[in-house]
Design an enzyme around this catalytic site. Structure first.
Site, short mmCIF file in Angstrom:
data_model
loop_
_atom_site.label_atom_id
_atom_site.label_comp_id
_atom_site.label_asym_id
_atom_site.label_seq_id
_atom_site.Cartn_x
_atom_site.Cartn_y
_atom_site.Cartn_z
N GLY A 116 12.75 -12.15 2.37
CA GLY A 116 13.70 -11.54 3.29
C GLY A 116 13.04 -10.99 4.54
N HIS A 169 20.89 -15.54 0.81
CA HIS A 169 21.72 -14.60 1.59
C HIS A 169 20.88 -13.75 2.53
CE1 HIS A 169 20.35 -11.34 -0.99
NE2 HIS A 169 20.98 -10.50 -0.21
N ASP A 177 7.14 -7.94 -1.77
CA ASP A 177 8.25 -7.25 -2.42
C ASP A 177 7.82 -6.36 -3.58
OD1 ASP A 177 7.53 -9.05 -4.32
OD2 ASP A 177 9.37 -10.24 -4.25
N CYS A 184 -4.40 6.12 2.37
CA CYS A 184 -4.43 7.46 3.00
C CYS A 184 -3.07 8.13 2.78
CB CYS A 184 -4.67 7.36 4.50
SG CYS A 184 -6.25 6.70 4.99
N CYS A 206 14.39 -5.10 -5.38
CA CYS A 206 15.60 -5.75 -4.85
C CYS A 206 16.38 -6.44 -5.96
CB CYS A 206 15.25 -6.76 -3.77
SG CYS A 206 14.58 -6.00 -2.28
N CYS A 232 -10.72 3.58 3.11
CA CYS A 232 -11.07 3.45 4.53
C CYS A 232 -11.91 4.61 5.04
CB CYS A 232 -9.82 3.23 5.39
SG CYS A 232 -8.85 4.73 5.69
N CYS A 249 23.17 -4.39 -22.41
CA CYS A 249 22.96 -4.12 -20.98
C CYS A 249 22.54 -5.43 -20.33
CB CYS A 249 21.94 -3.01 -20.77
SG CYS A 249 20.27 -3.47 -21.25
#
Lengths: 100, 477
Positions: free
Chosen positions: B116, B147, B205, B249, B263, B324, B435
Protein backbone atom coordinates in the site's frame (compact mmCIF):
# COMPACT_ATOMS: atom_id res chain seq x y z
CA UNK A 1 -4.73 23.26 35.14
CA UNK A 2 -6.52 23.19 31.76
CA UNK A 3 -4.86 20.74 29.40
CA UNK A 4 -5.77 19.06 26.13
CA UNK A 5 -4.84 15.40 26.06
CA UNK A 6 -4.95 13.59 22.73
CA UNK A 7 -4.57 9.90 22.00
CA UNK A 8 -3.78 8.35 18.62
CA UNK A 9 -2.26 5.47 16.69
CA UNK A 10 -4.70 3.07 18.35
CA UNK A 11 -4.25 4.28 21.96
CA UNK A 12 -7.69 5.88 21.73
CA UNK A 13 -9.15 2.35 21.84
CA UNK A 14 -8.25 2.25 25.54
CA UNK A 15 -10.55 5.21 26.24
CA UNK A 16 -14.29 5.52 26.58
CA UNK A 17 -15.97 5.55 23.14
CA UNK A 18 -12.49 5.65 21.60
CA UNK A 19 -12.53 9.45 21.93
CA UNK A 20 -9.25 10.96 20.78
CA UNK A 21 -9.35 14.51 22.14
CA UNK A 22 -9.97 15.28 25.83
CA UNK A 23 -10.08 18.76 27.32
CA UNK A 24 -9.40 18.20 30.98
CA UNK A 25 -8.57 19.83 34.29
CA UNK A 26 -5.53 18.20 35.89
CA UNK A 27 -4.76 19.23 39.48
CA UNK A 28 -1.19 19.26 40.82
CA UNK A 29 -0.27 16.27 42.98
CA UNK A 30 -0.81 16.68 46.71
CA UNK A 31 1.78 18.98 48.20
CA UNK A 32 3.07 20.12 44.81
CA UNK A 33 2.50 23.39 43.03
CA UNK A 34 3.27 22.36 39.49
CA UNK A 35 1.80 19.77 37.17
CA UNK A 36 4.49 17.53 35.71
CA UNK A 37 4.24 14.91 32.96
CA UNK A 38 4.56 12.26 35.67
CA UNK A 39 1.42 13.68 37.26
CA UNK A 40 -0.41 13.85 33.92
CA UNK A 41 0.41 10.21 33.20
CA UNK A 42 -0.93 8.93 36.49
CA UNK A 43 -3.97 11.24 36.24
CA UNK A 44 -4.75 9.97 32.72
CA UNK A 45 -4.29 6.36 33.79
CA UNK A 46 -6.75 6.80 36.63
CA UNK A 47 -9.30 9.08 34.98
CA UNK A 48 -9.27 8.36 31.23
CA UNK A 49 -7.95 4.86 30.56
CA UNK A 50 -10.86 2.40 30.69
CA UNK A 51 -9.17 -0.88 29.77
CA UNK A 52 -5.79 -2.61 29.52
CA UNK A 53 -3.75 0.10 31.30
CA UNK A 54 -0.61 -1.94 30.52
CA UNK A 55 -1.11 -0.85 26.90
CA UNK A 56 -0.59 2.75 28.05
CA UNK A 57 1.88 2.79 30.92
CA UNK A 58 4.80 0.66 32.05
CA UNK A 59 6.32 1.44 35.44
CA UNK A 60 5.92 5.19 35.93
CA UNK A 61 6.38 6.02 32.22
CA UNK A 62 4.56 5.21 28.98
CA UNK A 63 4.98 1.73 27.53
CA UNK A 64 7.59 1.23 24.78
CA UNK A 65 6.34 2.29 21.34
CA UNK A 66 4.40 5.33 22.56
CA UNK A 67 5.58 8.80 21.55
CA UNK A 68 4.69 11.64 23.89
CA UNK A 69 4.47 15.16 22.48
CA UNK A 70 4.08 18.35 24.46
CA UNK A 71 2.85 21.16 22.19
CA UNK A 72 3.99 19.18 19.14
CA UNK A 73 7.43 18.56 20.56
CA UNK A 74 8.95 15.20 21.59
CA UNK A 75 8.83 15.11 25.40
CA UNK A 76 12.43 13.87 25.48
CA UNK A 77 13.43 17.40 24.42
CA UNK A 78 11.17 18.97 27.07
CA UNK A 79 12.37 17.00 30.09
CA UNK A 80 10.40 13.75 29.82
CA UNK A 81 8.61 12.74 33.01
CA UNK A 82 9.85 15.85 34.82
CA UNK A 83 8.60 18.28 32.17
CA UNK A 84 6.48 20.99 33.81
CA UNK A 85 3.25 21.82 32.03
CA UNK A 86 1.65 25.18 31.55
CA UNK A 87 -1.95 26.30 31.23
CA UNK A 88 -3.57 25.17 27.92
CA UNK A 89 -0.70 22.91 26.92
CA UNK A 90 -1.53 20.13 24.44
CA UNK A 91 -0.15 16.69 25.26
CA UNK A 92 -0.35 13.99 22.58
CA UNK A 93 0.15 10.27 23.22
CA UNK A 94 0.61 8.39 19.99
CA UNK A 95 1.32 4.73 19.43
CA UNK A 96 3.78 4.08 16.63
CA UNK A 97 2.28 2.40 13.55
CA UNK A 98 3.93 -0.48 11.69
CA UNK A 99 1.45 -1.32 8.93
CA UNK A 100 1.67 -0.38 5.32
CA UNK B 1 -21.61 -19.09 -16.88
CA UNK B 2 -21.43 -17.89 -20.46
CA UNK B 3 -22.60 -19.58 -23.66
CA UNK B 4 -20.32 -21.55 -25.98
CA UNK B 5 -19.69 -18.95 -28.72
CA UNK B 6 -19.00 -15.98 -26.45
CA UNK B 7 -16.75 -18.04 -24.20
CA UNK B 8 -14.67 -19.30 -27.10
CA UNK B 9 -14.31 -15.87 -28.57
CA UNK B 10 -13.15 -14.57 -25.23
CA UNK B 11 -10.66 -17.39 -24.92
CA UNK B 12 -9.29 -16.63 -28.38
CA UNK B 13 -8.85 -12.95 -27.56
CA UNK B 14 -7.21 -13.78 -24.26
CA UNK B 15 -4.86 -16.21 -26.00
CA UNK B 16 -3.93 -13.62 -28.60
CA UNK B 17 -3.38 -11.02 -25.87
CA UNK B 18 -1.14 -13.37 -23.95
CA UNK B 19 0.93 -14.07 -27.06
CA UNK B 20 1.25 -10.40 -27.95
CA UNK B 21 2.22 -9.49 -24.40
CA UNK B 22 4.92 -12.16 -24.40
CA UNK B 23 6.25 -10.86 -27.72
CA UNK B 24 6.24 -7.31 -26.41
CA UNK B 25 8.07 -8.39 -23.31
CA UNK B 26 10.74 -10.08 -25.36
CA UNK B 27 11.11 -7.01 -27.57
CA UNK B 28 11.36 -4.79 -24.49
CA UNK B 29 14.07 -7.01 -23.10
CA UNK B 30 16.03 -6.86 -26.38
CA UNK B 31 15.62 -3.08 -26.54
CA UNK B 32 16.88 -2.72 -23.01
CA UNK B 33 19.85 -4.96 -23.68
CA UNK B 34 20.84 -2.97 -26.78
CA UNK B 35 20.33 0.32 -24.96
CA UNK B 36 22.53 -0.82 -22.14
CA UNK B 37 25.27 -1.80 -24.59
CA UNK B 38 25.25 1.78 -25.85
CA UNK B 39 25.86 3.05 -22.35
CA UNK B 40 29.38 3.86 -21.29
CA UNK B 41 30.96 2.38 -18.17
CA UNK B 42 30.80 -0.95 -16.40
CA UNK B 43 27.39 -0.45 -14.81
CA UNK B 44 25.29 -0.57 -17.96
CA UNK B 45 25.67 -4.20 -18.88
CA UNK B 46 25.35 -5.52 -15.36
CA UNK B 47 22.31 -3.35 -14.89
CA UNK B 48 20.59 -4.72 -17.94
CA UNK B 49 21.06 -8.27 -16.75
CA UNK B 50 19.56 -7.23 -13.46
CA UNK B 51 16.48 -5.84 -15.15
CA UNK B 52 15.49 -9.33 -16.06
CA UNK B 53 14.86 -9.81 -12.39
CA UNK B 54 16.94 -11.13 -9.58
CA UNK B 55 14.91 -14.11 -8.58
CA UNK B 56 17.47 -16.56 -7.37
CA UNK B 57 16.56 -16.14 -3.73
CA UNK B 58 20.18 -16.08 -2.64
CA UNK B 59 21.87 -13.16 -0.95
CA UNK B 60 22.69 -11.81 -4.36
CA UNK B 61 25.39 -9.19 -4.72
CA UNK B 62 25.83 -8.98 -8.46
CA UNK B 63 23.41 -6.18 -9.23
CA UNK B 64 24.97 -2.77 -8.99
CA UNK B 65 22.83 0.30 -8.92
CA UNK B 66 25.33 2.90 -7.77
CA UNK B 67 26.99 5.50 -9.92
CA UNK B 68 24.57 5.21 -12.76
CA UNK B 69 25.31 7.76 -15.51
CA UNK B 70 21.86 9.28 -15.21
CA UNK B 71 18.98 8.36 -17.43
CA UNK B 72 18.55 10.78 -20.29
CA UNK B 73 21.56 12.95 -19.48
CA UNK B 74 24.29 12.82 -22.06
CA UNK B 75 27.91 12.47 -20.81
CA UNK B 76 28.48 16.19 -21.41
CA UNK B 77 25.68 17.00 -18.99
CA UNK B 78 23.07 18.24 -21.45
CA UNK B 79 19.53 16.94 -21.51
CA UNK B 80 18.34 15.58 -24.88
CA UNK B 81 15.23 17.02 -26.48
CA UNK B 82 12.86 14.19 -25.58
CA UNK B 83 13.91 14.35 -21.93
CA UNK B 84 13.46 18.13 -21.85
CA UNK B 85 9.94 17.59 -23.10
CA UNK B 86 9.23 14.69 -20.74
CA UNK B 87 10.40 16.47 -17.57
CA UNK B 88 9.57 20.04 -18.69
CA UNK B 89 7.27 20.69 -15.72
CA UNK B 90 10.10 19.77 -13.35
CA UNK B 91 12.61 21.88 -15.28
CA UNK B 92 10.28 24.88 -15.07
CA UNK B 93 10.39 24.85 -11.27
CA UNK B 94 12.99 27.44 -10.29
CA UNK B 95 13.89 25.54 -7.10
CA UNK B 96 14.25 22.26 -8.96
CA UNK B 97 15.29 22.94 -12.54
CA UNK B 98 17.86 21.08 -14.61
CA UNK B 99 20.10 20.55 -11.60
CA UNK B 100 17.31 18.87 -9.65
CA UNK B 101 16.43 16.64 -12.56
CA UNK B 102 20.10 15.76 -13.08
CA UNK B 103 20.52 14.75 -9.44
CA UNK B 104 17.32 12.72 -9.62
CA UNK B 105 18.51 10.95 -12.75
CA UNK B 106 21.76 10.06 -10.98
CA UNK B 107 20.09 8.77 -7.83
CA UNK B 108 19.34 5.18 -6.95
CA UNK B 109 16.47 4.52 -4.59
CA UNK B 110 15.38 1.26 -2.99
CA UNK B 111 11.73 0.74 -2.09
CA UNK B 112 11.29 -2.01 0.51
CA UNK B 113 7.78 -3.40 0.18
CA UNK B 114 5.56 -3.18 -2.90
CA UNK B 115 2.31 -2.84 -0.95
CA UNK B 116 0.00 0.00 0.00
CA UNK B 117 2.85 2.42 0.76
CA UNK B 118 5.26 1.12 -1.85
CA UNK B 119 2.76 1.37 -4.71
CA UNK B 120 2.64 5.17 -4.98
CA UNK B 121 6.30 5.44 -3.97
CA UNK B 122 7.46 3.25 -6.87
CA UNK B 123 5.02 4.78 -9.38
CA UNK B 124 6.06 8.35 -8.60
CA UNK B 125 9.78 7.60 -8.45
CA UNK B 126 9.60 5.83 -11.82
CA UNK B 127 7.51 8.60 -13.36
CA UNK B 128 9.75 11.40 -12.10
CA UNK B 129 12.87 9.87 -13.64
CA UNK B 130 15.16 8.53 -10.91
CA UNK B 131 18.22 6.81 -12.31
CA UNK B 132 17.70 3.45 -10.71
CA UNK B 133 14.72 2.12 -8.82
CA UNK B 134 15.05 -1.09 -6.80
CA UNK B 135 12.02 -2.88 -5.44
CA UNK B 136 12.21 -5.60 -2.73
CA UNK B 137 9.30 -7.84 -1.80
CA UNK B 138 8.92 -11.58 -1.44
CA UNK B 139 5.12 -11.76 -1.59
CA UNK B 140 2.70 -12.49 -4.40
CA UNK B 141 -0.19 -10.23 -5.41
CA UNK B 142 -3.49 -11.18 -3.73
CA UNK B 143 -6.97 -10.02 -4.59
CA UNK B 144 -7.41 -8.41 -1.16
CA UNK B 145 -4.34 -6.22 -1.84
CA UNK B 146 -5.81 -4.40 -4.81
CA UNK B 147 -8.02 -1.91 -2.94
CA UNK B 148 -4.92 -0.10 -1.73
CA UNK B 149 -1.88 -1.48 -3.56
CA UNK B 150 -2.65 0.48 -6.68
CA UNK B 151 0.46 -0.53 -8.61
CA UNK B 152 -0.92 -4.07 -9.07
CA UNK B 153 -3.58 -5.07 -11.57
CA UNK B 154 -6.06 -7.95 -11.51
CA UNK B 155 -4.12 -9.77 -14.20
CA UNK B 156 -1.17 -10.05 -11.79
CA UNK B 157 -2.99 -11.80 -8.94
CA UNK B 158 -0.83 -14.78 -8.00
CA UNK B 159 2.29 -13.25 -9.59
CA UNK B 160 5.21 -11.90 -7.54
CA UNK B 161 4.57 -8.35 -6.37
CA UNK B 162 8.04 -7.29 -7.45
CA UNK B 163 7.43 -8.37 -11.03
CA UNK B 164 4.02 -6.71 -11.11
CA UNK B 165 5.39 -3.46 -9.66
CA UNK B 166 8.47 -3.44 -11.90
CA UNK B 167 6.36 -4.01 -15.03
CA UNK B 168 4.06 -1.14 -14.05
CA UNK B 169 7.06 1.17 -13.50
CA UNK B 170 8.62 0.24 -16.82
CA UNK B 171 5.35 0.90 -18.60
CA UNK B 172 5.32 4.41 -17.15
CA UNK B 173 8.96 5.22 -17.81
CA UNK B 174 11.15 2.91 -19.88
CA UNK B 175 14.21 5.11 -19.30
CA UNK B 176 14.40 4.21 -15.61
CA UNK B 177 16.46 1.20 -14.63
CA UNK B 178 14.16 -0.94 -12.52
CA UNK B 179 15.78 -3.72 -10.49
CA UNK B 180 13.71 -6.57 -9.10
CA UNK B 181 14.70 -8.11 -5.77
CA UNK B 182 12.23 -10.88 -5.34
CA UNK B 183 13.05 -11.81 -1.75
CA UNK B 184 11.82 -10.89 1.66
CA UNK B 185 14.45 -8.53 3.07
CA UNK B 186 16.28 -10.35 5.88
CA UNK B 187 19.45 -9.80 7.89
CA UNK B 188 21.26 -12.26 5.58
CA UNK B 189 20.56 -10.32 2.36
CA UNK B 190 19.77 -6.77 3.54
CA UNK B 191 23.35 -5.45 3.62
CA UNK B 192 24.08 -6.61 0.08
CA UNK B 193 20.89 -5.17 -1.36
CA UNK B 194 20.77 -1.91 0.59
CA UNK B 195 24.46 -1.18 -0.08
CA UNK B 196 23.76 -0.62 -3.78
CA UNK B 197 21.38 2.29 -3.28
CA UNK B 198 21.67 5.92 -2.18
CA UNK B 199 18.31 6.26 -0.44
CA UNK B 200 16.08 3.66 1.20
CA UNK B 201 12.31 3.86 1.49
CA UNK B 202 10.70 1.75 4.23
CA UNK B 203 7.29 0.80 2.88
CA UNK B 204 6.95 -2.42 4.88
CA UNK B 205 4.15 -3.67 7.08
CA UNK B 206 5.72 -5.09 10.20
CA UNK B 207 7.74 -4.14 13.27
CA UNK B 208 10.82 -6.44 13.08
CA UNK B 209 11.48 -5.39 9.47
CA UNK B 210 11.32 -1.74 10.51
CA UNK B 211 14.00 -2.25 13.18
CA UNK B 212 16.09 -4.26 10.71
CA UNK B 213 15.95 -1.67 7.90
CA UNK B 214 16.81 1.14 10.30
CA UNK B 215 19.82 -0.74 11.72
CA UNK B 216 20.97 -1.61 8.21
CA UNK B 217 20.71 2.02 7.05
CA UNK B 218 22.75 3.18 10.05
CA UNK B 219 25.47 0.59 9.34
CA UNK B 220 25.66 1.61 5.68
CA UNK B 221 24.99 5.29 6.39
CA UNK B 222 21.92 5.66 4.16
CA UNK B 223 19.04 8.07 4.64
CA UNK B 224 15.80 6.19 5.43
CA UNK B 225 12.41 7.54 4.38
CA UNK B 226 10.02 5.72 6.67
CA UNK B 227 6.24 5.61 6.36
CA UNK B 228 3.53 3.63 8.11
CA UNK B 229 -0.24 3.44 7.88
CA UNK B 230 -2.99 1.61 9.73
CA UNK B 231 -6.72 2.08 9.92
CA UNK B 232 -7.26 5.76 9.25
CA UNK B 233 -3.90 7.08 10.42
CA UNK B 234 -0.45 7.44 8.95
CA UNK B 235 3.03 8.45 10.11
CA UNK B 236 6.08 9.63 8.19
CA UNK B 237 9.65 10.70 8.95
CA UNK B 238 13.20 10.61 7.57
CA UNK B 239 15.59 8.68 9.80
CA UNK B 240 19.37 8.90 9.97
CA UNK B 241 19.83 12.00 7.81
CA UNK B 242 21.00 15.50 8.72
CA UNK B 243 21.19 14.66 12.43
CA UNK B 244 17.81 12.99 12.65
CA UNK B 245 17.47 10.03 15.00
CA UNK B 246 17.38 6.39 13.92
CA UNK B 247 14.41 4.16 14.68
CA UNK B 248 16.17 2.84 17.80
CA UNK B 249 16.79 6.35 19.18
CA UNK B 250 13.04 6.83 19.13
CA UNK B 251 12.02 3.32 20.14
CA UNK B 252 14.90 1.65 22.03
CA UNK B 253 12.60 -1.13 23.26
CA UNK B 254 9.94 -2.76 21.12
CA UNK B 255 6.29 -2.39 22.13
CA UNK B 256 4.43 -5.36 23.64
CA UNK B 257 3.04 -7.76 21.03
CA UNK B 258 -0.55 -6.90 21.96
CA UNK B 259 0.10 -3.29 20.95
CA UNK B 260 1.19 -4.23 17.41
CA UNK B 261 -1.90 -3.89 15.29
CA UNK B 262 -1.68 -5.14 11.72
CA UNK B 263 -3.58 -4.15 8.57
CA UNK B 264 -4.72 -7.75 8.19
CA UNK B 265 -6.42 -7.56 11.61
CA UNK B 266 -7.37 -3.94 12.10
CA UNK B 267 -8.04 -2.96 8.49
CA UNK B 268 -6.83 0.05 6.56
CA UNK B 269 -8.62 2.53 4.31
CA UNK B 270 -6.93 2.18 0.92
CA UNK B 271 -6.16 5.82 0.33
CA UNK B 272 -4.44 6.30 3.71
CA UNK B 273 -1.24 4.39 2.82
CA UNK B 274 -1.61 6.05 -0.60
CA UNK B 275 -1.32 9.51 0.99
CA UNK B 276 1.65 8.49 3.13
CA UNK B 277 3.31 6.72 0.16
CA UNK B 278 3.00 9.86 -1.99
CA UNK B 279 4.64 11.86 0.80
CA UNK B 280 7.41 9.25 1.06
CA UNK B 281 8.10 9.64 -2.67
CA UNK B 282 8.24 13.40 -2.14
CA UNK B 283 10.70 13.10 0.75
CA UNK B 284 12.87 10.67 -1.26
CA UNK B 285 12.97 13.18 -4.15
CA UNK B 286 13.90 15.99 -1.73
CA UNK B 287 16.72 13.94 -0.21
CA UNK B 288 17.97 12.86 -3.68
CA UNK B 289 18.05 16.39 -5.07
CA UNK B 290 18.91 18.30 -1.88
CA UNK B 291 15.94 20.54 -2.67
CA UNK B 292 13.91 21.88 0.25
CA UNK B 293 13.89 20.64 3.84
CA UNK B 294 13.33 16.93 4.24
CA UNK B 295 11.35 15.70 7.22
CA UNK B 296 14.47 15.15 9.35
CA UNK B 297 14.05 15.29 13.11
CA UNK B 298 10.35 15.80 12.54
CA UNK B 299 7.43 13.41 12.17
CA UNK B 300 4.26 13.91 10.19
CA UNK B 301 1.14 12.45 11.78
CA UNK B 302 -1.88 12.07 9.50
CA UNK B 303 -5.39 11.54 10.84
CA UNK B 304 -7.70 10.86 7.90
CA UNK B 305 -10.89 10.84 9.97
CA UNK B 306 -10.54 14.39 11.23
CA UNK B 307 -8.58 15.52 8.13
CA UNK B 308 -5.71 16.71 10.27
CA UNK B 309 -1.99 16.69 9.65
CA UNK B 310 0.32 17.50 12.51
CA UNK B 311 4.07 17.86 12.20
CA UNK B 312 5.98 17.35 15.42
CA UNK B 313 9.56 17.92 16.45
CA UNK B 314 11.51 14.80 17.39
CA UNK B 315 14.57 14.31 19.55
CA UNK B 316 17.90 14.32 17.70
CA UNK B 317 19.99 11.18 17.36
CA UNK B 318 20.87 9.95 20.84
CA UNK B 319 24.57 10.08 21.71
CA UNK B 320 24.26 6.77 23.56
CA UNK B 321 22.03 4.98 21.03
CA UNK B 322 23.11 1.33 20.85
CA UNK B 323 23.07 1.44 17.05
CA UNK B 324 23.79 4.96 15.79
CA UNK B 325 25.49 6.36 18.92
CA UNK B 326 29.16 7.36 18.82
CA UNK B 327 30.17 4.44 21.02
CA UNK B 328 28.04 1.88 19.26
CA UNK B 329 29.77 -1.46 18.83
CA UNK B 330 27.13 -2.84 16.46
CA UNK B 331 28.86 -4.36 13.43
CA UNK B 332 27.68 -5.85 10.14
CA UNK B 333 28.39 -9.29 11.62
CA UNK B 334 26.19 -8.48 14.63
CA UNK B 335 23.49 -7.31 12.25
CA UNK B 336 23.52 -10.50 10.21
CA UNK B 337 23.18 -12.57 13.38
CA UNK B 338 20.55 -10.38 15.04
CA UNK B 339 17.18 -12.11 15.51
CA UNK B 340 14.68 -9.32 14.84
CA UNK B 341 11.66 -11.59 15.18
CA UNK B 342 12.79 -12.69 18.62
CA UNK B 343 13.67 -9.10 19.62
CA UNK B 344 10.16 -7.86 18.78
CA UNK B 345 8.35 -11.16 19.45
CA UNK B 346 6.54 -10.70 16.13
CA UNK B 347 6.93 -12.24 12.68
CA UNK B 348 8.51 -10.48 9.67
CA UNK B 349 5.20 -10.58 7.87
CA UNK B 350 1.81 -8.98 8.17
CA UNK B 351 0.11 -12.26 7.38
CA UNK B 352 1.32 -14.81 9.89
CA UNK B 353 -0.62 -14.09 13.03
CA UNK B 354 1.01 -15.02 16.32
CA UNK B 355 -1.12 -17.83 17.76
CA UNK B 356 -1.78 -18.53 21.41
CA UNK B 357 -2.09 -21.86 23.18
CA UNK B 358 -4.11 -21.37 26.34
CA UNK B 359 -6.34 -24.41 26.61
CA UNK B 360 -5.92 -28.12 27.33
CA UNK B 361 -6.65 -30.44 24.40
CA UNK B 362 -9.98 -31.56 25.84
CA UNK B 363 -11.26 -27.97 25.76
CA UNK B 364 -10.88 -27.76 22.00
CA UNK B 365 -12.55 -29.29 18.95
CA UNK B 366 -11.73 -29.09 15.25
CA UNK B 367 -13.98 -27.48 12.66
CA UNK B 368 -14.71 -30.98 11.33
CA UNK B 369 -15.77 -32.12 14.83
CA UNK B 370 -18.15 -29.18 14.89
CA UNK B 371 -19.55 -30.13 11.49
CA UNK B 372 -20.37 -33.64 12.84
CA UNK B 373 -22.09 -32.07 15.86
CA UNK B 374 -24.30 -30.07 13.48
CA UNK B 375 -24.93 -33.09 11.22
CA UNK B 376 -25.88 -35.25 14.23
CA UNK B 377 -28.16 -32.51 15.55
CA UNK B 378 -26.36 -32.49 18.90
CA UNK B 379 -27.89 -29.77 21.06
CA UNK B 380 -25.42 -26.91 21.39
CA UNK B 381 -25.01 -23.16 21.31
CA UNK B 382 -22.45 -21.59 18.96
CA UNK B 383 -21.00 -18.44 20.52
CA UNK B 384 -19.12 -16.14 18.13
CA UNK B 385 -16.81 -13.82 20.10
CA UNK B 386 -15.59 -11.67 17.20
CA UNK B 387 -16.20 -7.89 17.24
CA UNK B 388 -19.64 -6.95 15.91
CA UNK B 389 -18.31 -5.44 12.67
CA UNK B 390 -16.56 -8.73 11.93
CA UNK B 391 -19.79 -10.66 12.66
CA UNK B 392 -21.56 -8.43 10.14
CA UNK B 393 -19.11 -9.44 7.39
CA UNK B 394 -20.06 -13.10 7.61
CA UNK B 395 -21.03 -15.71 10.19
CA UNK B 396 -22.12 -19.30 10.67
CA UNK B 397 -25.85 -19.48 11.19
CA UNK B 398 -27.27 -19.88 13.77
CA UNK B 399 -24.81 -18.37 16.21
CA UNK B 400 -24.86 -15.87 19.05
CA UNK B 401 -22.49 -12.90 18.79
CA UNK B 402 -21.01 -11.56 22.02
CA UNK B 403 -17.66 -9.83 21.38
CA UNK B 404 -14.87 -11.01 23.70
CA UNK B 405 -14.47 -7.50 25.13
CA UNK B 406 -18.08 -7.60 26.39
CA UNK B 407 -18.30 -11.26 27.32
CA UNK B 408 -17.91 -10.85 31.05
CA UNK B 409 -20.68 -8.26 31.38
CA UNK B 410 -23.00 -10.14 29.02
CA UNK B 411 -22.77 -13.54 30.69
CA UNK B 412 -26.48 -13.31 31.68
CA UNK B 413 -27.41 -13.09 27.97
CA UNK B 414 -25.42 -16.24 27.34
CA UNK B 415 -27.07 -17.94 30.33
CA UNK B 416 -30.54 -17.12 28.98
CA UNK B 417 -29.71 -18.41 25.50
CA UNK B 418 -28.39 -21.67 26.93
CA UNK B 419 -31.56 -22.14 29.02
CA UNK B 420 -33.75 -21.58 25.96
CA UNK B 421 -31.72 -24.11 24.01
CA UNK B 422 -32.04 -26.62 26.88
CA UNK B 423 -35.80 -26.16 27.05
CA UNK B 424 -36.13 -26.67 23.29
CA UNK B 425 -34.03 -29.83 23.11
CA UNK B 426 -34.76 -31.29 26.53
CA UNK B 427 -31.01 -31.84 26.94
CA UNK B 428 -28.14 -29.82 28.35
CA UNK B 429 -26.64 -28.04 25.31
CA UNK B 430 -22.89 -27.85 24.94
CA UNK B 431 -21.25 -24.47 24.45
CA UNK B 432 -18.97 -24.04 21.40
CA UNK B 433 -16.95 -20.84 21.00
CA UNK B 434 -15.75 -19.46 17.69
CA UNK B 435 -13.67 -16.54 16.41
CA UNK B 436 -11.74 -15.64 13.26
CA UNK B 437 -8.50 -17.57 13.80
CA UNK B 438 -8.85 -19.45 17.08
CA UNK B 439 -7.07 -17.09 19.48
CA UNK B 440 -9.86 -15.01 21.00
CA UNK B 441 -12.01 -18.14 21.25
CA UNK B 442 -9.39 -19.64 23.58
CA UNK B 443 -9.37 -16.49 25.72
CA UNK B 444 -13.17 -16.67 25.84
CA UNK B 445 -13.25 -20.35 26.84
CA UNK B 446 -10.67 -19.68 29.55
CA UNK B 447 -12.89 -16.93 30.94
CA UNK B 448 -16.07 -18.99 30.57
CA UNK B 449 -14.59 -21.97 32.40
CA UNK B 450 -13.48 -19.69 35.22
CA UNK B 451 -17.04 -18.39 35.40
CA UNK B 452 -18.56 -21.84 35.70
CA UNK B 453 -19.29 -22.80 32.08
CA UNK B 454 -17.31 -26.00 32.49
CA UNK B 455 -18.29 -27.55 29.16
CA UNK B 456 -17.19 -24.62 26.98
CA UNK B 457 -14.93 -25.60 24.09
CA UNK B 458 -13.46 -23.62 21.22
CA UNK B 459 -13.02 -24.41 17.52
CA UNK B 460 -9.35 -24.74 16.62
CA UNK B 461 -8.39 -22.30 13.86
CA UNK B 462 -11.78 -20.55 13.98
CA UNK B 463 -13.61 -19.50 10.84
CA UNK B 464 -10.41 -19.79 8.81
CA UNK B 465 -10.29 -23.52 9.57
CA UNK B 466 -14.03 -23.80 8.87
CA UNK B 467 -13.54 -22.23 5.42
CA UNK B 468 -10.49 -24.39 4.72
CA UNK B 469 -11.62 -27.78 6.03
CA UNK B 470 -15.42 -27.81 6.00
CA UNK B 471 -17.07 -25.21 3.79
CA UNK B 472 -14.88 -23.99 0.90
CA UNK B 473 -17.60 -21.52 -0.10
CA UNK B 474 -17.45 -19.77 3.27
CA UNK B 475 -16.11 -16.25 2.62
CA UNK B 476 -12.61 -15.59 3.95
CA UNK B 477 -11.49 -12.12 4.89
Amino acid sequence: MHLTLEFGGGLELLLENSTKVHKVEVPPKDGEEKVTMKGVLSWAKTNLIKERPEMFVKGDSVRPGVLVLINDCDWEICGGLDAVLEEKDVVVFISTLHGG
Amino acid sequence: MGGGGGGRRREEIEGELKKLRAERKELDARIRLLESQLEVGPVGVGGAAAEEGVVDGSCDGSVACRGRGGNGFAPDGGLPADMIYRYSRHLLLPDFGVEGQRKLSQSSILVVGAGGLGSPVALYLAACGVGCLGIVDGDDVELNNLHRQIIHKEAYVGEPKVKSAADACREINSSVKVVEHQHTLRPCNALEIVRKYDIIVDATDNLPTRYMISDCCVLLNKPLVSGAALGLEGQLTVYHHNGSPCYRCLFPSPPPVAACQRCSDSGVLGVVPGVIGCLQALEAIKVATAVGEPLCGRMLLFDALSARIRIVKLRGSLPDCTICGKKSAFTEQDFQKFDYENFTQSPMSDKTAPSVDLLPENARITSRDYKSMVDNAEPHLLLDVRPTHHFQITSISPSLNIPLSMLEEKLPVLETSLKKRAAASGKEPSLVVLCRRGNDSQRAVKLLREKGFASAKDIIGGLQAWGRDVDPDFPVY
